[in-house]
Write an enzyme that holds these catalytic residues in place. Structure first.
Site, PDB file in Angstrom:
ATOM      1  N   HIS A 195       6.288  -8.646 -20.003  1.00  9.26           N
ATOM      2  CA  HIS A 195       6.498  -9.657 -18.947  1.00  9.26           C
ATOM      3  C   HIS A 195       7.331  -9.092 -17.801  1.00  9.26           C
ATOM      4  CE1 HIS A 195       5.173 -12.468 -22.115  1.00  9.26           C
ATOM      5  NE2 HIS A 195       6.017 -11.776 -22.892  1.00  9.26           N
ATOM      6  N   GLU A 239      -1.228   2.315  -3.486  1.00  6.96           N
ATOM      7  CA  GLU A 239      -1.646   0.992  -3.010  1.00  6.96           C
ATOM      8  C   GLU A 239      -3.149   0.965  -2.734  1.00  6.96           C
ATOM      9  OE1 GLU A 239       1.668  -1.200  -0.513  1.00  6.96           O
ATOM     10  OE2 GLU A 239       1.592   0.898   0.031  1.00  6.96           O
ATOM     11  N   LYS A 272      11.326   3.729   6.263  1.00  8.49           N
ATOM     12  CA  LYS A 272      10.316   3.469   5.247  1.00  8.49           C
ATOM     13  C   LYS A 272       9.500   4.683   4.833  1.00  8.49           C
ATOM     14  CE  LYS A 272       8.662  -0.340   4.366  1.00  8.49           C
ATOM     15  NZ  LYS A 272       8.718  -1.389   3.393  1.00  8.49           N
TER      16      LYS A 272
END
Ligand code: ARG
Length: 470
Positions: A164, A298, A291
């Protein structure tokens, strides 16, 4: 593609229609824009067919020689980009056949004896996909090798294991990566399985019912490396289940890689900081100077959607088609080609990306210390000292609640504090509350203990070395 204004070549079956086909319909129905990619397989198939025709004395030896000579030239023309593809000639098959006739005359017109484009295209697609499967099988294997290389030095590196996405129990990073090696083993198995069913020759099925010529299908099958022939002519020209199977296996492979990608993305995020990806697999932001985004993982995650889409496209394409061949099947190519291309690119890039992975084991270990990852170990400790598991579970839950209130880990509680929850607890409890002890205790095949991980890596390497390239 033929330039506008160039004189269109007459359609092969133009006698069936008196009106010229409107340009839009021509574009709509033609497949040459994408199926020219099948040219090498089309030529290979045609040569095998022509040799069989000559062997069976259906065409002459001179015709065969002309066909072989013409095909050799066409192959060169296509490879060098000189070949003039024409939309009017609809598809790769008719384009090549027309050029062959231009080059060698009547022999070119005899090539299509005992053959239809229906069994021809089914053969081409199988040849194309067989090659794709072999490439992909080899690439999956290579990726597994890289995963094993990354796993090996981390056989004993401890990270939090999750359920989880909550810290559950400590595991070793090597063990975690081996989970993906196992998934990829099954993926490779599915591709190999698909190849077995795919590897049968449709040629000889003709348009749908077979042919009246004394053909020898076995000889063509052998020449093209097929294990045998498609048994039923209607089935041979109509079903594309082999392509669907491939896309299903591809979707599963991408699904596995999308899971690993998701983990890489999470592990690379600042709150985790478990790994770093080499710069070439990331990009910056146009606005935020700090960044570094995990673009490749992705996109692998994103392209999984694309591959799943291709599977659904092919299933939908096939659904409810009456026997035998229908033009619907022309739509099988773009999804299939794109699936092969997407997998090939993904697997090559992924292997490189993982090979350059930097792992911060200290950070992983520190996170495994948090979240009461050894609570199960404490429960097991109590069970070994006579408590029923459910009672042990309850006792440890109370200890965790107490530790949480103290903002401490279980291992930071004093012996006296721990004994307050159960008198079965002795000083050796700290051996199991320590995360190294926790992973080392799970020492059975399939377990996370470093020694098991090392054995599993060895076994996986032996398996990879044994198996054929696909
Ligand atoms: N371009 C067609 C395809 O991709 C080749 C077969 C055409 N057969 C036909 N009867 N129209 O499926």
């Amino acid at each position: 593609m033929q330039e506008k204004g160039a004189k269109p070549a007459p359609k092969t079956w133009s006698g069936r229609f008196s009106e010229p086909v409107a340009q839009r319909v021509l574009r709509y129905t033609a497949s040459v824009g994408f199926d020219q990619r099948l040219a090498p397989y089309d030529i290979q198939g045609s040569i095998a067919h022509a040799r069989m025709l000559a062997k069976q004395r259906i065409i002459s030896a001179e015709d065969l020689a002309d066909i072989e000579r013409g095909m050799a030239q066409i192959g060169q023309e296509i490879e060098s980009g000189q070949f003039k593809w024409s939309l009017e000639l609809e598809d790769v098959h008719l384009n090549i056949e027309r050029r062959l006739t231009e080059l060698v005359g009547d022999a070119g017109k005899r090539l299509h004896t005992a053959r239809s484009r229906n069994d021809q295209v089914a053969t081409d697609v199988r040849l194309f996909l067989r090659e794709g499967l072999d490439t992909i099988g080899g690439l999956v294997k290579r990726l597994q090798g890289v995963l094993l290389d990354v796993a090996e030095p981390h056989a004993a590196s401890i990270m939090p294991g999750f359920t989880h996405l909550q810290v559950a129990q400590p595991v070793t990073f090597g063990h975690h990566l081996l989970a993906y090696v196992a998934m990829l083993d099954r993926d490779r198995g599915r591709f190999a399985d698909c190849r077995k069913r795919l590897n049968r020759l449709p040629l000889g099925a003709g348009a749908l019912a077979g042919t009246t010529y004394p053909i020898d299908r076995e000889v063509v099958a052998q020449a093209l490396g097929f294990d045998g022939i498609c048994e039923n002519s209607l089935d041979a020209v109509s079903d594309r289940d082999f392509a669907i199977e491939f896309c299903a296996a591809a979707a599963l492979l991408m699904t596995h890689l999308s899971r690993l990608s998701e983990e890489l993305i999470i592990w690379m995020s600042q709150p985790f900081g478990f790994i770093r990806l080499a710069d070439q697999f990331c990009t910056g932001s146009s606005m935020m100077p700090q960044k570094k985004n995990p673009d490749v993982p992705e996109l692998v995650r994103g392209k999984t959607g694309r591959v799943n889409g291709h599977l659904v496209a092919l299933l939908t394409l096939m659904k409810a088609q009456p026997l035998a061949y229908n033009k619907d099947n022309q739509e099988d190519k773009e999804p299939l080609f794109d699936t092969v291309d997407t997998l090939t690119d993904t697997l090559i890039i992924y292997a490189e990306m993982l090979a350059s992975l930097q792992v911060d084991s200290a950070k992983m270990r520190a996170q495994a210390e948090r979240g009461y990852a050894t609570a199960t170990d404490l429960a097991d400790y109590l069970v070994k000292r006579g408590l029923p598991f459910r009672d042990a579970h309850e006792t440890v839950a109370l200890a965790v609640r107490h530790a949480e209130a103290q903002k401490k880990d279980l291992s930071q509680l004093s012996l006296a504090e721990l004994q307050g929850f159960s008198r079965a607890i002795a000083p050796d409890v700290f051996d199991v509350l320590n995360i190294e002890g926790s992973v080392a205790a799970r020492s059975h095949p399939g377990g996370t203990a470093p020694e098991q991980v090392r054995l599993a890596i060895k076994a996986a390497r032996a398996r990879l070395a044994q198996e054929s390239p696909q």
